[in-house]
Write a protein that holds these residues in place. Structure first.
Motif, PDB file in Angstrom:
ATOM      1  N   GLU A 144       0.839  -1.195   0.000  1.00 55.85           N
ATOM      2  CA  GLU A 144       0.000   0.000   0.000  1.00 55.85           C
ATOM      3  C   GLU A 144       0.878   1.251   0.000  1.00 55.85           C
ATOM      4  OE1 GLU A 144      -3.724   1.705   2.637  1.00 55.85           O
ATOM      5  OE2 GLU A 144      -2.225   0.486   3.613  1.00 55.85           O
ATOM      6  N   LYS A 145       0.499   2.254  -0.822  1.00 59.54           N
ATOM      7  CA  LYS A 145       1.225   3.530  -0.851  1.00 59.54           C
ATOM      8  C   LYS A 145       0.830   4.349   0.368  1.00 59.54           C
ATOM      9  CE  LYS A 145       1.361   4.089  -5.831  1.00 59.54           C
ATOM     10  NZ  LYS A 145       0.856   4.907  -6.942  1.00 59.54           N
ATOM     11  N   ILE A 146       1.834   4.936   1.034  1.00 62.38           N
ATOM     12  CA  ILE A 146       1.593   5.768   2.214  1.00 62.38           C
ATOM     13  C   ILE A 146       2.288   7.107   1.983  1.00 62.38           C
ATOM     14  CG2 ILE A 146       2.024   5.978   4.682  1.00 62.38           C
ATOM     15  CD1 ILE A 146       0.724   3.514   4.780  1.00 62.38           C
ATOM     16  N   LYS A 147       1.578   8.199   2.250  1.00 57.19           N
ATOM     17  CA  LYS A 147       2.185   9.529   2.160  1.00 57.19           C
ATOM     18  C   LYS A 147       2.553   9.991   3.556  1.00 57.19           C
ATOM     19  CE  LYS A 147       0.015  11.154  -2.034  1.00 57.19           C
ATOM     20  NZ  LYS A 147      -0.858  12.142  -2.662  1.00 57.19           N
ATOM     21  N   GLU A 148       3.791  10.446   3.712  1.00 60.29           N
ATOM     22  CA  GLU A 148       4.267  10.916   5.015  1.00 60.29           C
ATOM     23  C   GLU A 148       4.842  12.310   4.869  1.00 60.29           C
ATOM     24  OE1 GLU A 148       7.219   7.970   5.870  1.00 60.29           O
ATOM     25  OE2 GLU A 148       5.818   6.825   7.088  1.00 60.29           O
ATOM     26  N   LYS A 149       4.814  13.057   5.973  1.00 61.63           N
ATOM     27  CA  LYS A 149       5.471  14.362   6.026  1.00 61.63           C
ATOM     28  C   LYS A 149       6.605  14.278   7.031  1.00 61.63           C
ATOM     29  CE  LYS A 149       1.886  17.536   4.643  1.00 61.63           C
ATOM     30  NZ  LYS A 149       1.090  18.707   4.993  1.00 61.63           N
ATOM     31  N   ASN A 150       7.771  14.795   6.651  1.00 60.35           N
ATOM     32  CA  ASN A 150       8.885  14.808   7.592  1.00 60.35           C
ATOM     33  C   ASN A 150       8.862  16.103   8.405  1.00 60.35           C
ATOM     34  OD1 ASN A 150       9.759  16.655   5.745  1.00 60.35           O
ATOM     35  ND2 ASN A 150      11.544  15.521   5.063  1.00 60.35           N
ATOM     36  N   ALA A 151       9.883  16.330   9.194  1.00 58.74           N
ATOM     37  CA  ALA A 151       9.927  17.495  10.082  1.00 58.74           C
ATOM     38  C   ALA A 151       9.938  18.815   9.301  1.00 58.74           C
ATOM     39  CB  ALA A 151      11.154  17.420  10.975  1.00 58.74           C
ATOM     40  N   LYS A 152      10.488  18.797   8.093  1.00 55.64           N
ATOM     41  CA  LYS A 152      10.547  20.011   7.281  1.00 55.64           C
ATOM     42  C   LYS A 152       9.229  20.284   6.552  1.00 55.64           C
ATOM     43  CE  LYS A 152      15.439  19.384   6.332  1.00 55.64           C
ATOM     44  NZ  LYS A 152      16.417  19.096   5.288  1.00 55.64           N
ATOM     45  N   GLY A 153       8.328  19.338   6.580  1.00 57.43           N
ATOM     46  CA  GLY A 153       7.046  19.513   5.915  1.00 57.43           C
ATOM     47  C   GLY A 153       7.022  18.977   4.498  1.00 57.43           C
ATOM     48  N   GLU A 154       8.093  18.282   4.085  1.00 62.05           N
ATOM     49  CA  GLU A 154       8.122  17.710   2.743  1.00 62.05           C
ATOM     50  C   GLU A 154       7.336  16.402   2.734  1.00 62.05           C
ATOM     51  OE1 GLU A 154      12.300  17.167   2.573  1.00 62.05           O
ATOM     52  OE2 GLU A 154      12.698  19.165   1.786  1.00 62.05           O
ATOM     53  N   GLU A 155       6.563  16.208   1.663  1.00 62.09           N
ATOM     54  CA  GLU A 155       5.797  14.972   1.541  1.00 62.09           C
ATOM     55  C   GLU A 155       6.626  13.905   0.850  1.00 62.09           C
ATOM     56  OE1 GLU A 155       1.975  14.764  -0.164  1.00 62.09           O
ATOM     57  OE2 GLU A 155       1.014  15.788   1.509  1.00 62.09           O
ATOM     58  N   LYS A 156       6.562  12.716   1.415  1.00 63.10           N
ATOM     59  CA  LYS A 156       7.283  11.586   0.854  1.00 63.10           C
ATOM     60  C   LYS A 156       6.293  10.443   0.678  1.00 63.10           C
ATOM     61  CE  LYS A 156      10.990   9.244   2.499  1.00 63.10           C
ATOM     62  NZ  LYS A 156      12.103   8.979   3.406  1.00 63.10           N
ATOM     63  N   GLU A 157       6.444   9.694  -0.400  1.00 64.13           N
ATOM     64  CA  GLU A 157       5.558   8.560  -0.644  1.00 64.13           C
ATOM     65  C   GLU A 157       6.386   7.282  -0.606  1.00 64.13           C
ATOM     66  OE1 GLU A 157       3.385   7.450  -4.526  1.00 64.13           O
ATOM     67  OE2 GLU A 157       2.056   8.835  -3.477  1.00 64.13           O
ATOM     68  N   ARG A 158       5.891   6.291   0.135  1.00 62.06           N
ATOM     69  CA  ARG A 158       6.586   5.010   0.201  1.00 62.06           C
ATOM     70  C   ARG A 158       5.557   3.895   0.165  1.00 62.06           C
ATOM     71  NH1 ARG A 158       6.605   2.505   5.249  1.00 62.06           N
ATOM     72  NH2 ARG A 158       5.746   3.764   6.918  1.00 62.06           N
ATOM     73  N   VAL A 159       6.040   2.679  -0.011  1.00 58.14           N
ATOM     74  CA  VAL A 159       5.167   1.508  -0.060  1.00 58.14           C
ATOM     75  C   VAL A 159       5.336   0.730   1.232  1.00 58.14           C
ATOM     76  CG1 VAL A 159       4.666  -0.641  -1.270  1.00 58.14           C
ATOM     77  CG2 VAL A 159       5.287   1.383  -2.567  1.00 58.14           C
ATOM     78  N   GLN A 160       4.232   0.484   1.907  1.00 66.54           N
ATOM     79  CA  GLN A 160       4.236  -0.271   3.162  1.00 66.54           C
ATOM     80  C   GLN A 160       3.545  -1.614   2.933  1.00 66.54           C
ATOM     81  OE1 GLN A 160       2.799   1.882   6.516  1.00 66.54           O
ATOM     82  NE2 GLN A 160       2.619   0.074   7.801  1.00 66.54           N
ATOM     83  N   VAL A 161       4.124  -2.673   3.491  1.00 64.36           N
ATOM     84  CA  VAL A 161       3.589  -4.018   3.309  1.00 64.36           C
ATOM     85  C   VAL A 161       2.835  -4.426   4.570  1.00 64.36           C
ATOM     86  CG1 VAL A 161       4.159  -6.429   2.845  1.00 64.36           C
ATOM     87  CG2 VAL A 161       5.498  -4.606   1.793  1.00 64.36           C
ATOM     88  N   PHE A 162       1.615  -4.942   4.387  1.00 63.05           N
ATOM     89  CA  PHE A 162       0.791  -5.441   5.485  1.00 63.05           C
ATOM     90  C   PHE A 162       0.509  -6.902   5.184  1.00 63.05           C
ATOM     91  CE2 PHE A 162      -3.105  -6.173   7.872  1.00 63.05           C
ATOM     92  CZ  PHE A 162      -2.905  -5.446   9.027  1.00 63.05           C
ATOM     93  N   GLU A 163       1.058  -7.802   5.997  1.00 56.54           N
ATOM     94  CA  GLU A 163       0.878  -9.234   5.762  1.00 56.54           C
ATOM     95  C   GLU A 163      -0.021  -9.818   6.834  1.00 56.54           C
ATOM     96  OE1 GLU A 163       3.380 -13.394   5.316  1.00 56.54           O
ATOM     97  OE2 GLU A 163       4.453 -11.496   5.296  1.00 56.54           O
TER      98      GLU A 163
END
Length: 108
Positions: free
Chosen positions: A20-39
């Motif tokens: 699943e794609k997850i959007k996260e924000k870091n401390a600087k406020g930049e958005e990052k998208e990564r893939v998280q696995v749920f088994e």
């Protein structure tokens, strides 16, 4: 035109990995998208032929049961890969929330 996802026959009792794609924000406020696995194990597959079909997946993480409902036609779901299939006789496996028994495995 968006590409059509390959249909996988997902059944209750099947252990699956949902990417699943997850959007996260870091401390600087930049958005990052990564893939998280749920088994986890599929408890139910609802509305099989409809557009809004979903699967309920359950896993136990550090002694606590975690359930997530995934809409299969969501653009956030990258892929679903089956790991193994257990032998079950019901379509909705709600009883797995209370029991600690292991299910018998069947070859895919």
């Amino acid at each position: 035109m968006p590409e059509k996802k390959k249909e996988i026959d997902i059944k209750p009792g099947m252990t699956v990995r949902v990417h699943e794609k997850i959007k996260e924000k870091n401390a600087k406020g930049e958005e990052k998208e990564r893939v998280q696995v749920f088994e986890g194990i599929v408890l139910a597959h609802k509305h099989k032929k409809e557009i809004g079909n979903t699967i309920t997946v359950r896993k136990v993480a550090s002694g606590v049961g975690v359930e997530k409902i995934f809409p299969l036609n969501s653009p956030l779901i990258v892929k679903i890969e089956p790991v193994k299939q257990a032998m079950v006789r019901k379509a909705k496996l709600g009883y797995l929330r209370k029991t600690t028994k292991k299910l018998k495995e069947v070859k895919i």
